[in-house]
Scaffold this motif. Structure first.
Motif, mmCIF file in Angstrom:
data_model
loop_
_atom_site.group_PDB
_atom_site.id
_atom_site.type_symbol
_atom_site.label_atom_id
_atom_site.label_comp_id
_atom_site.label_asym_id
_atom_site.label_seq_id
_atom_site.Cartn_x
_atom_site.Cartn_y
_atom_site.Cartn_z
ATOM 1 N N VAL A 61 19.811 44.895 -5.834
ATOM 2 C CA VAL A 61 19.392 43.857 -6.778
ATOM 3 C C VAL A 61 18.480 42.858 -6.059
ATOM 4 C CG1 VAL A 61 20.189 41.905 -8.181
ATOM 5 C CG2 VAL A 61 21.390 44.095 -8.304
ATOM 6 N N GLN A 62 18.847 42.499 -4.844
ATOM 7 C CA GLN A 62 18.031 41.554 -4.087
ATOM 8 C C GLN A 62 16.653 42.144 -3.766
ATOM 9 O OE1 GLN A 62 20.383 40.350 -0.728
ATOM 10 N NE2 GLN A 62 21.687 39.027 -1.973
ATOM 11 N N GLN A 63 16.606 43.428 -3.439
ATOM 12 C CA GLN A 63 15.312 44.060 -3.176
ATOM 13 C C GLN A 63 14.422 44.026 -4.411
ATOM 14 O OE1 GLN A 63 15.442 47.964 -1.377
ATOM 15 N NE2 GLN A 63 17.249 47.405 -0.179
ATOM 16 N N VAL A 64 14.993 44.341 -5.565
ATOM 17 C CA VAL A 64 14.222 44.324 -6.807
ATOM 18 C C VAL A 64 13.768 42.895 -7.115
ATOM 19 C CG1 VAL A 64 14.301 44.727 -9.301
ATOM 20 C CG2 VAL A 64 15.334 46.381 -7.728
ATOM 21 N N GLY A 65 14.664 41.937 -6.963
ATOM 22 C CA GLY A 65 14.306 40.536 -7.209
ATOM 23 C C GLY A 65 13.194 40.062 -6.291
ATOM 24 N N LEU A 66 13.256 40.467 -5.033
ATOM 25 C CA LEU A 66 12.213 40.090 -4.082
ATOM 26 C C LEU A 66 10.866 40.688 -4.481
ATOM 27 C CD1 LEU A 66 11.408 38.731 -1.438
ATOM 28 C CD2 LEU A 66 12.059 40.834 -0.265
ATOM 29 N N ARG A 67 10.880 41.939 -4.892
ATOM 30 C CA ARG A 67 9.621 42.578 -5.313
ATOM 31 C C ARG A 67 9.064 41.920 -6.571
ATOM 32 N NH1 ARG A 67 10.992 48.938 -4.036
ATOM 33 N NH2 ARG A 67 11.522 48.580 -1.853
ATOM 34 N N LEU A 68 9.950 41.480 -7.460
ATOM 35 C CA LEU A 68 9.504 40.769 -8.655
ATOM 36 C C LEU A 68 8.855 39.446 -8.273
ATOM 37 C CD1 LEU A 68 9.352 40.518 -11.740
ATOM 38 C CD2 LEU A 68 11.667 39.562 -11.694
ATOM 39 N N LEU A 69 9.488 38.717 -7.353
ATOM 40 C CA LEU A 69 8.911 37.448 -6.898
ATOM 41 C C LEU A 69 7.563 37.671 -6.215
ATOM 42 C CD1 LEU A 69 12.078 35.656 -5.490
ATOM 43 C CD2 LEU A 69 10.776 35.061 -7.538
ATOM 44 N N GLU A 70 7.458 38.740 -5.416
ATOM 45 C CA GLU A 70 6.192 39.038 -4.746
ATOM 46 C C GLU A 70 5.101 39.353 -5.760
ATOM 47 O OE1 GLU A 70 7.389 42.239 -2.176
ATOM 48 O OE2 GLU A 70 7.995 40.873 -0.567
ATOM 49 N N ALA A 71 5.442 40.111 -6.785
ATOM 50 C CA ALA A 71 4.459 40.441 -7.824
ATOM 51 C C ALA A 71 3.993 39.172 -8.533
ATOM 52 C CB ALA A 71 5.056 41.426 -8.827
ATOM 53 N N ARG A 72 4.919 38.292 -8.822
ATOM 54 C CA ARG A 72 4.554 37.045 -9.503
ATOM 55 C C ARG A 72 3.728 36.148 -8.587
ATOM 56 N NH1 ARG A 72 10.395 36.096 -12.438
ATOM 57 N NH2 ARG A 72 9.959 37.412 -14.247
ATOM 58 N N ALA A 73 4.056 36.137 -7.293
ATOM 59 C CA ALA A 73 3.315 35.308 -6.345
ATOM 60 C C ALA A 73 1.882 35.804 -6.176
ATOM 61 C CB ALA A 73 4.022 35.296 -4.995
ATOM 62 N N LYS A 74 1.674 37.091 -6.333
ATOM 63 C CA LYS A 74 0.325 37.659 -6.229
ATOM 64 C C LYS A 74 -0.496 37.390 -7.484
ATOM 65 C CE LYS A 74 1.554 41.496 -3.207
ATOM 66 N NZ LYS A 74 1.711 42.962 -3.120
ATOM 67 N N GLY A 75 0.138 36.790 -8.483
ATOM 68 C CA GLY A 75 -0.564 36.525 -9.733
ATOM 69 C C GLY A 75 -0.627 37.736 -10.638
ATOM 70 N N ASP A 76 0.255 38.694 -10.406
ATOM 71 C CA ASP A 76 0.282 39.927 -11.189
ATOM 72 C C ASP A 76 1.675 40.128 -11.794
ATOM 73 O OD1 ASP A 76 -0.573 42.316 -12.269
ATOM 74 O OD2 ASP A 76 -0.127 43.466 -10.451
ATOM 75 N N PRO A 77 2.137 39.157 -12.617
ATOM 76 C CA PRO A 77 3.486 39.298 -13.170
ATOM 77 C C PRO A 77 3.542 40.455 -14.174
ATOM 78 C CG PRO A 77 2.378 37.464 -14.209
ATOM 79 C CD PRO A 77 1.461 37.976 -13.122
ATOM 80 N N PRO A 78 4.665 41.155 -14.198
ATOM 81 C CA PRO A 78 4.787 42.273 -15.147
ATOM 82 C C PRO A 78 4.841 41.754 -16.587
ATOM 83 C CG PRO A 78 6.849 41.934 -13.954
ATOM 84 C CD PRO A 78 5.851 41.018 -13.355
ATOM 85 N N ARG A 79 4.248 42.544 -17.492
ATOM 86 C CA ARG A 79 4.286 42.153 -18.911
ATOM 87 C C ARG A 79 5.699 42.242 -19.449
ATOM 88 N NH1 ARG A 79 -0.488 45.784 -21.091
ATOM 89 N NH2 ARG A 79 0.422 47.048 -19.465
ATOM 90 N N SER A 80 6.436 43.238 -19.001
ATOM 91 C CA SER A 80 7.819 43.410 -19.425
ATOM 92 C C SER A 80 8.699 43.456 -18.175
ATOM 93 C CB SER A 80 7.974 44.705 -20.224
ATOM 94 O OG SER A 80 9.345 44.942 -20.465
ATOM 95 N N PRO A 81 9.234 42.304 -17.768
ATOM 96 C CA PRO A 81 10.037 42.277 -16.541
ATOM 97 C C PRO A 81 11.220 43.252 -16.576
ATOM 98 C CG PRO A 81 9.532 40.047 -17.233
ATOM 99 C CD PRO A 81 9.071 40.964 -18.330
ATOM 100 N N ALA A 82 11.827 43.453 -17.726
ATOM 101 C CA ALA A 82 12.977 44.354 -17.813
ATOM 102 C C ALA A 82 12.568 45.788 -17.502
ATOM 103 C CB ALA A 82 13.617 44.280 -19.194
ATOM 104 N N ALA A 83 11.486 46.250 -18.088
ATOM 105 C CA ALA A 83 11.015 47.610 -17.834
ATOM 106 C C ALA A 83 10.537 47.752 -16.398
ATOM 107 C CB ALA A 83 9.891 47.965 -18.802
ATOM 108 N N TRP A 84 9.803 46.754 -15.922
ATOM 109 C CA TRP A 84 9.286 46.780 -14.557
ATOM 110 C C TRP A 84 10.440 46.849 -13.558
ATOM 111 C CZ3 TRP A 84 9.545 43.913 -10.118
ATOM 112 C CH2 TRP A 84 8.546 44.098 -9.173
ATOM 113 N N CYS A 85 11.466 46.026 -13.756
ATOM 114 C CA CYS A 85 12.617 46.006 -12.848
ATOM 115 C C CYS A 85 13.373 47.328 -12.890
ATOM 116 C CB CYS A 85 13.547 44.839 -13.184
ATOM 117 S SG CYS A 85 12.895 43.242 -12.643
ATOM 118 N N ALA A 86 13.448 47.952 -14.051
ATOM 119 C CA ALA A 86 14.126 49.252 -14.150
ATOM 120 C C ALA A 86 13.385 50.303 -13.335
ATOM 121 C CB ALA A 86 14.236 49.686 -15.609
ATOM 122 N N VAL A 87 12.065 50.291 -13.395
ATOM 123 C CA VAL A 87 11.274 51.248 -12.616
ATOM 124 C C VAL A 87 11.446 50.981 -11.123
ATOM 125 C CG1 VAL A 87 8.910 51.965 -12.061
ATOM 126 C CG2 VAL A 87 9.608 51.687 -14.442
#
Length: 160
Positions: free
Chosen positions: A30-56
């Motif tokens: 869970v922490q790895q996925v959360g970290l990757r989500l934060l990194e994506a958002r920090a790069k200015g490329d937030p996922p359109r659907s965080p739930a689907a993105w996190c599942a992948v």
């Protein structure tokens, strides 16, 4: 910093569990996925659907977990299949090699990293610091802690 909401954490845990990650290691996933989500958002490329993105991403983390386990199993198999070294002591050498491999696996990632770079890749402290982008003192500190932990582990396991 933005955190994943509880529903998203539950979804990630479920995907990891369905992917075969043991219960004891779900929180790390869970922490790895959360970290990757934060990194994506920090790069200015937030996922359109965080739930689907996190599942992948959770699916990929689960696959990575299985690959790491297979690597560990193959390493153990290779270590036990090593021929006896010249001069004897084959069984003792295999036991020591397995104990060192287990000890390495038990170390925190940063300690394992400097230990492998120093003793297996034979890199000097200055080069390790350069490769990792950290001060030499940090490398020395991690190396000291890793060696101490390995020594304690091998003594506890009564290998040395």
């Amino acid at each position: 910093m933005e955190q994943m909401d509880a529903a998203l954490v539950d979804r990630v845990r479920a995907v990891l569990a369905l992917g075969g990650v043991p219960y004891a290691e779900l929180q790390d996933g869970v922490q790895q996925v959360g970290l990757r989500l934060l990194e994506a958002r920090a790069k200015g490329d937030p996922p359109r659907s965080p739930a689907a993105w996190c599942a992948v991403v959770a699916t990929r983390v689960a696959a990575d977990w299985h690959r790491a386990r297979r690597r560990e199993e193959r390493l153990g198999e290779r270590l036990t299949a090593l021929p006896d070294p010249p001069g004897g002591g084959g069984e003792e050498a295999r036991v020591l090699a397995l104990a060192v491999a287990d000890g390495l696996e038990a170390l925190p990632e940063k300690q394992r990293q400097v230990l492998v770079l120093r003793f297996y890749a034979d890199l000097p402290v200055a080069r390790i610091a350069e490769e990792l982008g950290v001060p030499e003192g940090t490398v020395k500190s991690r190396l000291h802690a890793a060696v101490r932990a390995m020594r304690q582990r091998l003594r506890t396991d009564e290998v040395v």
